[in-house]
Motif scaffolding. Sequence first.
Motif, PDB file in Angstrom:
ATOM      1  N   ILE A  69     -54.524 -19.602 -56.477  1.00 27.49           N
ATOM      2  CA  ILE A  69     -53.663 -20.061 -55.097  1.00 27.49           C
ATOM      3  C   ILE A  69     -54.860 -19.870 -54.158  1.00 27.49           C
ATOM      4  CG2 ILE A  69     -52.425 -19.248 -53.336  1.00 27.49           C
ATOM      5  CD1 ILE A  69     -50.286 -18.293 -55.372  1.00 27.49           C
ATOM      6  N   THR A 100     -47.130 -17.920 -58.874  1.00 27.32           N
ATOM      7  CA  THR A 100     -46.478 -16.862 -58.072  1.00 27.32           C
ATOM      8  C   THR A 100     -45.556 -15.997 -58.750  1.00 27.32           C
ATOM      9  OG1 THR A 100     -44.944 -18.870 -57.749  1.00 27.32           O
ATOM     10  CG2 THR A 100     -46.917 -18.660 -56.015  1.00 27.32           C
ATOM     11  N   ILE A 113     -44.591  -7.801 -46.694  1.00 26.75           N
ATOM     12  CA  ILE A 113     -45.284  -8.396 -45.436  1.00 26.75           C
ATOM     13  C   ILE A 113     -46.006  -9.824 -46.069  1.00 26.75           C
ATOM     14  CG2 ILE A 113     -47.178  -8.154 -43.935  1.00 26.75           C
ATOM     15  CD1 ILE A 113     -46.743  -5.249 -44.038  1.00 26.75           C
ATOM     16  N   HIS A 135     -44.580 -17.970 -51.161  1.00 23.58           N
ATOM     17  CA  HIS A 135     -44.098 -18.239 -52.485  1.00 23.58           C
ATOM     18  C   HIS A 135     -43.893 -16.695 -53.155  1.00 23.58           C
ATOM     19  CE1 HIS A 135     -46.071 -22.138 -51.298  1.00 23.58           C
ATOM     20  NE2 HIS A 135     -44.709 -22.423 -51.309  1.00 23.58           N
ATOM     21  N   ILE A 136     -44.859 -15.826 -52.990  1.00 25.88           N
ATOM     22  CA  ILE A 136     -44.748 -14.484 -53.880  1.00 25.88           C
ATOM     23  C   ILE A 136     -43.809 -13.763 -53.165  1.00 25.88           C
ATOM     24  CG2 ILE A 136     -46.001 -12.765 -54.866  1.00 25.88           C
ATOM     25  CD1 ILE A 136     -48.516 -14.872 -54.912  1.00 25.88           C
ATOM     26  N   GLY A 137     -44.146 -13.571 -51.707  1.00 31.52           N
ATOM     27  CA  GLY A 137     -43.171 -12.510 -51.392  1.00 31.52           C
ATOM     28  C   GLY A 137     -41.870 -12.792 -51.537  1.00 31.52           C
ATOM     29  N   ASP A 192     -43.111 -11.698 -41.324  1.00 33.34           N
ATOM     30  CA  ASP A 192     -43.734 -12.648 -41.648  1.00 33.34           C
ATOM     31  C   ASP A 192     -44.021 -13.254 -40.152  1.00 33.34           C
ATOM     32  OD1 ASP A 192     -44.377 -14.787 -44.087  1.00 33.34           O
ATOM     33  OD2 ASP A 192     -44.731 -15.737 -42.298  1.00 33.34           O
ATOM     34  N   HIS A 246     -48.115  -9.864 -49.224  1.00 32.70           N
ATOM     35  CA  HIS A 246     -48.429 -10.938 -49.900  1.00 32.70           C
ATOM     36  C   HIS A 246     -48.888 -11.860 -48.866  1.00 32.70           C
ATOM     37  CE1 HIS A 246     -46.715  -9.280 -53.407  1.00 32.70           C
ATOM     38  NE2 HIS A 246     -45.782  -8.573 -52.960  1.00 32.70           N
ATOM     39  N   VAL A 247     -49.792 -11.489 -48.144  1.00 34.14           N
ATOM     40  CA  VAL A 247     -50.335 -12.515 -46.889  1.00 34.14           C
ATOM     41  C   VAL A 247     -51.619 -13.128 -47.705  1.00 34.14           C
ATOM     42  CG1 VAL A 247     -49.440 -11.116 -45.251  1.00 34.14           C
ATOM     43  CG2 VAL A 247     -51.803 -10.530 -46.061  1.00 34.14           C
ATOM     44  N   GLU A 306     -56.927 -12.958 -39.360  1.00 36.77           N
ATOM     45  CA  GLU A 306     -55.904 -11.990 -38.870  1.00 36.77           C
ATOM     46  C   GLU A 306     -55.325 -10.925 -39.756  1.00 36.77           C
ATOM     47  OE1 GLU A 306     -55.795 -15.355 -38.859  1.00 36.77           O
ATOM     48  OE2 GLU A 306     -56.574 -15.284 -36.736  1.00 36.77           O
ATOM     49  N   THR A 307     -55.450 -11.197 -41.159  1.00 35.77           N
ATOM     50  CA  THR A 307     -54.868 -10.253 -41.991  1.00 35.77           C
ATOM     51  C   THR A 307     -55.974  -9.308 -42.506  1.00 35.77           C
ATOM     52  OG1 THR A 307     -55.511 -11.642 -44.021  1.00 35.77           O
ATOM     53  CG2 THR A 307     -53.207 -11.977 -43.017  1.00 35.77           C
ATOM     54  N   MET A 332     -55.660  -5.546 -42.177  1.00 34.82           N
ATOM     55  CA  MET A 332     -54.242  -5.456 -41.603  1.00 34.82           C
ATOM     56  C   MET A 332     -53.523  -4.103 -41.908  1.00 34.82           C
ATOM     57  SD  MET A 332     -51.788  -8.360 -43.118  1.00 34.82           S
ATOM     58  CE  MET A 332     -50.614  -8.301 -42.062  1.00 34.82           C
ATOM     59  N   ARG A 367     -54.984  -9.735 -51.162  1.00 32.76           N
ATOM     60  CA  ARG A 367     -56.470  -9.835 -51.351  1.00 32.76           C
ATOM     61  C   ARG A 367     -57.031  -8.613 -51.001  1.00 32.76           C
ATOM     62  NH1 ARG A 367     -56.412 -13.254 -54.295  1.00 32.76           N
ATOM     63  NH2 ARG A 367     -57.272 -15.335 -54.216  1.00 32.76           N
ATOM     64  N   HIS A 379     -57.154  -7.570 -60.863  1.00 30.23           N
ATOM     65  CA  HIS A 379     -56.858  -8.859 -60.255  1.00 30.23           C
ATOM     66  C   HIS A 379     -56.274  -9.659 -61.529  1.00 30.23           C
ATOM     67  CE1 HIS A 379     -58.154 -11.902 -56.966  1.00 30.23           C
ATOM     68  NE2 HIS A 379     -56.971 -11.942 -57.844  1.00 30.23           N
ATOM     69  N   ILE A 380     -55.142  -8.870 -61.966  1.00 25.15           N
ATOM     70  CA  ILE A 380     -54.418  -9.753 -63.120  1.00 25.15           C
ATOM     71  C   ILE A 380     -53.112 -10.402 -62.743  1.00 25.15           C
ATOM     72  CG2 ILE A 380     -55.693  -8.881 -64.987  1.00 25.15           C
ATOM     73  CD1 ILE A 380     -53.146  -6.744 -65.424  1.00 25.15           C
ATOM     74  N   GLY A 418     -51.861 -13.130 -61.538  1.00 29.81           N
ATOM     75  CA  GLY A 418     -51.805 -14.369 -61.923  1.00 29.81           C
ATOM     76  C   GLY A 418     -51.923 -14.592 -63.454  1.00 29.81           C
TER      77      GLY A 418
HETATM   78  N1  LIG Z   1     -53.268 -10.707 -57.527  1.00 30.90           N
HETATM   79  C1  LIG Z   1     -53.354 -12.020 -57.757  1.00 30.90           C
HETATM   80  O1  LIG Z   1     -53.696 -12.498 -58.858  1.00 30.90           O
HETATM   81  C2  LIG Z   1     -52.958 -13.147 -56.906  1.00 30.90           C
HETATM   82  C3  LIG Z   1     -53.041 -12.990 -55.487  1.00 30.90           C
HETATM   83  N2  LIG Z   1     -52.635 -14.089 -54.487  1.00 30.90           N
HETATM   84  C4  LIG Z   1     -52.562 -13.710 -53.252  1.00 30.90           C
HETATM   85  O2  LIG Z   1     -51.345 -13.795 -52.520  1.00 30.90           O
HETATM   86  C5  LIG Z   1     -51.539 -14.300 -51.405  1.00 30.90           C
HETATM   87  C6  LIG Z   1     -49.957 -14.755 -51.049  1.00 30.90           C
HETATM   88  O3  LIG Z   1     -49.636 -15.851 -51.942  1.00 30.90           O
HETATM   89  P1  LIG Z   1     -48.453 -16.957 -51.457  1.00 30.90           P
HETATM   90  O4  LIG Z   1     -46.991 -16.205 -51.384  1.00 30.90           O
HETATM   91  O5  LIG Z   1     -48.335 -18.009 -52.538  1.00 30.90           O
HETATM   92  O6  LIG Z   1     -48.928 -17.805 -50.376  1.00 30.90           O
HETATM   93  P2  LIG Z   1     -47.840 -18.318 -49.084  1.00 30.90           P
HETATM   94  O7  LIG Z   1     -48.944 -19.223 -48.329  1.00 30.90           O
HETATM   95  O8  LIG Z   1     -46.768 -18.968 -49.934  1.00 30.90           O
HETATM   96  O9  LIG Z   1     -47.439 -16.988 -48.539  1.00 30.90           O
HETATM   97  C7  LIG Z   1     -48.018 -16.371 -47.562  1.00 30.90           C
HETATM   98  C8  LIG Z   1     -47.255 -16.067 -46.365  1.00 30.90           C
HETATM   99  O10 LIG Z   1     -47.637 -14.973 -45.458  1.00 30.90           O
HETATM  100  C9  LIG Z   1     -47.491 -15.220 -44.015  1.00 30.90           C
HETATM  101  N3  LIG Z   1     -48.700 -14.687 -43.448  1.00 30.90           N
HETATM  102  C10 LIG Z   1     -49.620 -15.332 -43.063  1.00 30.90           C
HETATM  103  N4  LIG Z   1     -50.659 -14.469 -42.134  1.00 30.90           N
HETATM  104  C11 LIG Z   1     -49.715 -13.418 -41.993  1.00 30.90           C
HETATM  105  C12 LIG Z   1     -49.833 -12.196 -41.188  1.00 30.90           C
HETATM  106  N5  LIG Z   1     -50.874 -12.089 -40.296  1.00 30.90           N
HETATM  107  N6  LIG Z   1     -48.625 -11.284 -41.010  1.00 30.90           N
HETATM  108  C13 LIG Z   1     -47.562 -11.393 -41.859  1.00 30.90           C
HETATM  109  N7  LIG Z   1     -47.486 -12.754 -42.533  1.00 30.90           N
HETATM  110  C14 LIG Z   1     -48.699 -13.570 -42.717  1.00 30.90           C
HETATM  111  C15 LIG Z   1     -47.478 -16.800 -44.043  1.00 30.90           C
HETATM  112  O11 LIG Z   1     -46.625 -17.245 -42.896  1.00 30.90           O
HETATM  113  C16 LIG Z   1     -46.714 -16.822 -45.373  1.00 30.90           C
HETATM  114  O12 LIG Z   1     -45.267 -17.098 -45.360  1.00 30.90           O
HETATM  115  C17 LIG Z   1     -52.420 -15.884 -51.758  1.00 30.90           C
HETATM  116  O13 LIG Z   1     -53.049 -15.953 -50.440  1.00 30.90           O
HETATM  117  C18 LIG Z   1     -53.536 -15.021 -52.617  1.00 30.90           C
HETATM  118  O14 LIG Z   1     -54.095 -14.415 -51.616  1.00 30.90           O
HETATM  119  C19 LIG Z   1     -52.157 -15.186 -55.326  1.00 30.90           C
HETATM  120  C20 LIG Z   1     -52.000 -15.389 -56.687  1.00 30.90           C
HETATM  121  C21 LIG Z   1     -52.386 -14.422 -57.401  1.00 30.90           C
END
Ligand SMILES: NC(=O)C1=CN([C@@H]2O[C@H](COP(=O)(O)OP(=O)(O)OC[C@H]3O[C@@H](n4cnc5c(N)ncnc54)[C@H](O)[C@@H]3O)[C@@H](O)[C@H]2O)C=CC1
Length: 427
Positions: A87, A112, A160, A164-166, A184, A213-214, A219-220, A223, A243, A295-296, A298
Amino acid sequence: MTQGTVFNKEEIKIVLFEGISQAAVEVFGQAGYTNVELLPKAVDRETLLAKLSGAHMIGIRSRTQLKQEILEHEAASRLMAVGCFCIGTNQVNLPVAATRGVPVFNAPHSNTRSVAELVIGHTIMMMRKVFPNSMAAHRKQWNKSAAGCYEVRGKTIGIIGYGHIGSQVSVLAEAMGMKVIYYDVLTKLPLGNATQVTSMQELLKTADVVSLHVPATPETKEMMGAEEIALMREGSYLINASRGNVVVVDALAEAIRSEKLLGAAVDVFPKEPASNTEAFESPLVGLESVILTPHIGGSTQEAQRNIGREVAGKLINYCTHGSTIGAVNFPGVNLTHSPNTIRLLHIHHNRPGVLQKINDVVGDHAINVLGQYLRTTEDIGFVVLDIDAAHGREKVSVIRDQLSEVPGTIRTRKLVSDEEGDHTILE
Ligand SMILES: NC(=O)C1=CN([C@@H]2O[C@H](COP(=O)(O)OP(=O)(O)OC[C@H]3O[C@@H](n4cnc5c(N)ncnc54)[C@H](O)[C@@H]3O)[C@@H](O)[C@H]2O)C=CC1
Ligand SMILES: O=C(O)CCC(=O)C(=O)O
């Protein structure tokens, strides 16, 4: 004259780093792209450059850093597209890739569910102290005790980032009887009985478990620092599977040591080892109420297979048809096969007058344009011209040369589609 070199599909060089799923190789193969090298892990800079040399498309996951220096290196001069088989795309300098005419694709959904499941697992394991007890048992110690162990039922999880994940964490947590609140920056549809709160502070003060889950953005970054952790409830828990630099790790370590937080689960770190052979260092190492996973989030067979298929499909669509749908740094144009057509792609800096010049070039030739598409982002313009092969075949190379000279041009490509199949011509 920039006539370009003809590459048939089997000559398009594709390098996949970091143990990308074999499913990607199969999808490439089914589409005729058989020159695929699959490397089991991330590589150092020198190997990366050596592998990049002559590569038309590459696939990476989160470890390979495609910084400006790499993207602008001579070794990357043939690079046409990048696939992030994950992602997050923060490991790629996206603006630089765009100004090199290189679209970057990712898989926004495919892993996700795996992340959401791990977060639920982390929540229970953390609140039941499973890992310290398990490690003790491995040392032949029998720690049967209810001290500091809790059910998740009835507790409040604060999410937070409700993307898609949150939002999937929300559904799964609610199914276990948790109350869900979320914060959000956008107004998001609450699933089930979840409630959106209007500030992060409110969430931090209310939740028993906070899960991040940001995406990685300016900005993040950091945070969750000492101030934010101080707002959390005494004896609450923090999960970070987003991250590494979203959390100030030293502040988290301190909150664990002082028992302000009863536990934490961390899957992502500001500095992660580049390979499984490099040592992992973190201020959290040795704090037994912190679950550390490498970092597993996914890393499941299902997610990797789906990601492999999804991103390979996007790279194929770009290479074969010029379609940029799904690119994260490029104007999106949805293109499919167009029989007996010569397709010219013109990628340029988005500045006034370029389209006019393109049309002047085309207008100077007696050809039949079957389709013209234009999409722009703030910085990049992408024009696609479908020229009738019946009349335009001889003229297209000249037209392409003239288009390459339009001021602001970044790159042109020519795709010939006829009954013998698709051929790709690169600059
Ligand atoms: N640990 C792992 O292996 C994985 C980690 N991730 C991380 O998870 C993150 C999130 O993934 P998804 O949910 O798919 O992304 P997404 O883009 O669907 O959701 C992110 C949400 O965070 C919100 N957001 C953005 N900035 C914000 C802020 N400052 N404060 C509050 N909300 C904020 C967005 O509006 C959005 O609703 C990815 O960007 C990636 O870095 C993703 C996949 C695997
Ligand atoms: O699986 C990976 O290498 C990275 C997973 C991830 O963090 C992502 O998809 O953003």
